[in-house]
Design a protein around this motif. Structure first.
Motif, PDB file in Angstrom:
ATOM      1  N   LYS A   9       0.838  -1.200   0.000  1.00 50.70           N
ATOM      2  CA  LYS A   9       0.000   0.000   0.000  1.00 50.70           C
ATOM      3  C   LYS A   9       0.874   1.252   0.000  1.00 50.70           C
ATOM      4  O   LYS A   9       1.966   1.264   0.554  1.00 50.70           O
ATOM      5  CB  LYS A   9      -0.933   0.007   1.219  1.00 50.70           C
ATOM      6  N   LYS A  10       0.362   2.299  -0.620  1.00 46.61           N
ATOM      7  CA  LYS A  10       1.076   3.577  -0.663  1.00 46.61           C
ATOM      8  C   LYS A  10       0.736   4.366   0.606  1.00 46.61           C
ATOM      9  O   LYS A  10      -0.261   5.082   0.661  1.00 46.61           O
ATOM     10  CB  LYS A  10       0.676   4.371  -1.904  1.00 46.61           C
ATOM     11  N   LEU A  11       1.552   4.197   1.622  1.00 45.98           N
ATOM     12  CA  LEU A  11       1.291   4.838   2.904  1.00 45.98           C
ATOM     13  C   LEU A  11       2.352   5.894   3.207  1.00 45.98           C
ATOM     14  O   LEU A  11       3.517   5.732   2.868  1.00 45.98           O
ATOM     15  CB  LEU A  11       1.273   3.807   4.037  1.00 45.98           C
ATOM     16  N   THR A  12       1.905   6.962   3.858  1.00 44.31           N
ATOM     17  CA  THR A  12       2.826   8.000   4.331  1.00 44.31           C
ATOM     18  C   THR A  12       2.769   8.037   5.851  1.00 44.31           C
ATOM     19  O   THR A  12       1.689   8.115   6.443  1.00 44.31           O
ATOM     20  CB  THR A  12       2.436   9.378   3.779  1.00 44.31           C
ATOM     21  N   TRP A  13       3.939   7.970   6.473  1.00 49.03           N
ATOM     22  CA  TRP A  13       4.033   7.992   7.927  1.00 49.03           C
ATOM     23  C   TRP A  13       4.820   9.219   8.380  1.00 49.03           C
ATOM     24  O   TRP A  13       5.933   9.457   7.926  1.00 49.03           O
ATOM     25  CB  TRP A  13       4.758   6.740   8.436  1.00 49.03           C
ATOM     26  N   TYR A  14       4.221   9.990   9.262  1.00 49.03           N
ATOM     27  CA  TYR A  14       4.956  11.028   9.980  1.00 49.03           C
ATOM     28  C   TYR A  14       5.483  10.382  11.259  1.00 49.03           C
ATOM     29  O   TYR A  14       4.712   9.951  12.110  1.00 49.03           O
ATOM     30  CB  TYR A  14       4.041  12.200  10.337  1.00 49.03           C
ATOM     31  N   CYS A  15       6.789  10.287  11.394  1.00 51.13           N
ATOM     32  CA  CYS A  15       7.409   9.648  12.557  1.00 51.13           C
ATOM     33  C   CYS A  15       8.058  10.714  13.424  1.00 51.13           C
ATOM     34  O   CYS A  15       8.949  11.441  12.967  1.00 51.13           O
ATOM     35  CB  CYS A  15       8.432   8.615  12.112  1.00 51.13           C
ATOM     36  N   MET A  16       7.593  10.810  14.675  1.00 51.76           N
ATOM     37  CA  MET A  16       7.997  11.902  15.546  1.00 51.76           C
ATOM     38  C   MET A  16       8.709  11.381  16.784  1.00 51.76           C
ATOM     39  O   MET A  16       8.260  10.428  17.413  1.00 51.76           O
ATOM     40  CB  MET A  16       6.762  12.711  15.953  1.00 51.76           C
ATOM     41  N   ASP A  17       9.821  12.014  17.120  1.00 49.46           N
ATOM     42  CA  ASP A  17      10.563  11.647  18.316  1.00 49.46           C
ATOM     43  C   ASP A  17      11.492  12.804  18.665  1.00 49.46           C
ATOM     44  O   ASP A  17      11.870  13.593  17.792  1.00 49.46           O
ATOM     45  CB  ASP A  17      11.377  10.373  18.091  1.00 49.46           C
ATOM     46  N   LEU A  18      11.879  12.882  19.942  1.00 49.48           N
ATOM     47  CA  LEU A  18      12.841  13.902  20.349  1.00 49.48           C
ATOM     48  C   LEU A  18      14.248  13.573  19.866  1.00 49.48           C
ATOM     49  O   LEU A  18      15.099  14.444  19.791  1.00 49.48           O
ATOM     50  CB  LEU A  18      12.846  14.037  21.878  1.00 49.48           C
ATOM     51  N   SER A  19      14.471  12.287  19.526  1.00 50.87           N
ATOM     52  CA  SER A  19      15.806  11.828  19.133  1.00 50.87           C
ATOM     53  C   SER A  19      15.895  11.644  17.625  1.00 50.87           C
ATOM     54  O   SER A  19      15.205  10.795  17.052  1.00 50.87           O
ATOM     55  CB  SER A  19      16.135  10.511  19.836  1.00 50.87           C
ATOM     56  N   SER A  20      16.764  12.401  16.973  1.00 46.93           N
ATOM     57  CA  SER A  20      17.015  12.213  15.536  1.00 46.93           C
ATOM     58  C   SER A  20      17.635  10.845  15.263  1.00 46.93           C
ATOM     59  O   SER A  20      17.367  10.219  14.228  1.00 46.93           O
ATOM     60  CB  SER A  20      17.950  13.309  15.016  1.00 46.93           C
ATOM     61  N   THR A  21      18.453  10.365  16.205  1.00 45.20           N
ATOM     62  CA  THR A  21      19.109   9.065  16.042  1.00 45.20           C
ATOM     63  C   THR A  21      18.072   7.947  15.987  1.00 45.20           C
ATOM     64  O   THR A  21      18.162   7.032  15.162  1.00 45.20           O
ATOM     65  CB  THR A  21      20.089   8.817  17.193  1.00 45.20           C
ATOM     66  N   ALA A  22      17.093   8.000  16.876  1.00 45.77           N
ATOM     67  CA  ALA A  22      16.048   6.971  16.890  1.00 45.77           C
ATOM     68  C   ALA A  22      15.247   6.998  15.599  1.00 45.77           C
ATOM     69  O   ALA A  22      14.912   5.949  15.034  1.00 45.77           O
ATOM     70  CB  ALA A  22      15.135   7.182  18.092  1.00 45.77           C
TER      71      ALA A  22
END
Length: 268
Positions: A9-22
């Motif tokens: 499926k053509k899905l878009t995920w916004y992934c949010m975290d305080l850590s850029s490394t994670a």
């Protein structure tokens, strides 16, 4: 990793975290899996920030895992106030068109209590619980002091061997994972479902098992379970699984109460 039927499926995920490394590590895992399976990866938009940081689009699903277990340690604010506050922040991301929210936390009383408060906050905003709840009535396992809390235990037998080894090296071996969670979906009929609960046909009663087997006197086995009638102690000779949903014929009355827990005792 867990939903192969969604990989094409053509899905878009916004992934949010305080850590850029994670965030970077998570995207690398996705790209590696996609390359191995020879499928096009989902679109990932990394957002460095805390819950409430704005994003460009509204979404149909919000997931939060291990987000609130440290937030609820903020004793300067009442937990019910924090639940309402973070409920609003979560819903600010949704398009409010059959949107869904999944929140997963460690299965300890404090987290389960906060999950129950979030459940109340979502229901006020016309989001009905889809799981683990089987109803829209008051939560009978809300984690209040001295009471039961809603949690589910899973064996770690199927966990990757590398992860098991890492846990052992860190002196944190895990034989079981214990989680509390809530999944809600927008539903304009939440209040109507609550108001009509007492008027529904009572031929059947549904419940979700929320405990391991409990040894009872007389060589019997019991399980705590959640239902629209409140906390149940289900006594049975069958093997029930924690987290499973069952429906049985409603007993003639619910007048037998377990002295220890206050749960209604039913035979199944």
């Amino acid at each position: 990793l867990a939903r192969p039927q969604l990989r094409n499926k053509k899905l878009t995920w916004y992934c949010m975290d305080l850590s850029s490394t994670a965030l970077a590590a998570g995207e690398e895992i996705l790209l590696a899996v996609s390359a191995k399976l020879q499928c096009e990866p989902w679109k990932i938009i990394r957002v460095k920030g805390e819950l409430g940081t704005p994003i460009k689009e509204k979404v149909s699903l919000v997931t939060c895992a291990n987000v609130f277990n440290e937030i609820v340690d903020d004793f300067s604010m009442p937990p019910d106030y924090l639940a309402k506050r973070y409920c609003e922040k979560i819903l600010s991301y949704t398009d409010h068109k059959s949107a869904q929210v999944l929140i997963v936390e460690p299965g300890v009383p404090k987290s389960a209590r906060f999950i129950s408060l979030l459940r109340d906050a979502f229901m006020i905003r016309n989001f009905a619980p889809q799981a683990p709840c089987t109803h829209c009535n008051a939560c009978p396992m809300d984690g209040k002091r001295g009471g039961k809390w809603c949690n589910f235990a899973f064996a770690t037998d199927d966990a990757p061997s590398a992860l098991k080894k890492l846990s052992e090296q860190a002196n944190l071996p895990k034989e079981r994972a214990v989680l509390s969670f809530i999944c809600v979906k927008e539903n304009e009929n939440v209040q109507a479902e609550q108001d009509s609960a007492a008027d529904k046909p009572n031929a059947m009663i549904s419940f979700r098992v929320t405990s391991d087997p409990i040894r009872l006197p007389g060589n019997r086995t019991g399980y705590y379970a959640c239902s629209e009638d409140g906390l149940l102690l289900v006594v049975t000779h069958k093997r029930l699984a924690s987290g499973e949903w069952y429906k049985i014929k409603r007993p003639a009355s619910l007048d037998h109460v377990d002295a220890k827990s206050g749960a209604f005792v039913i035979d199944a």
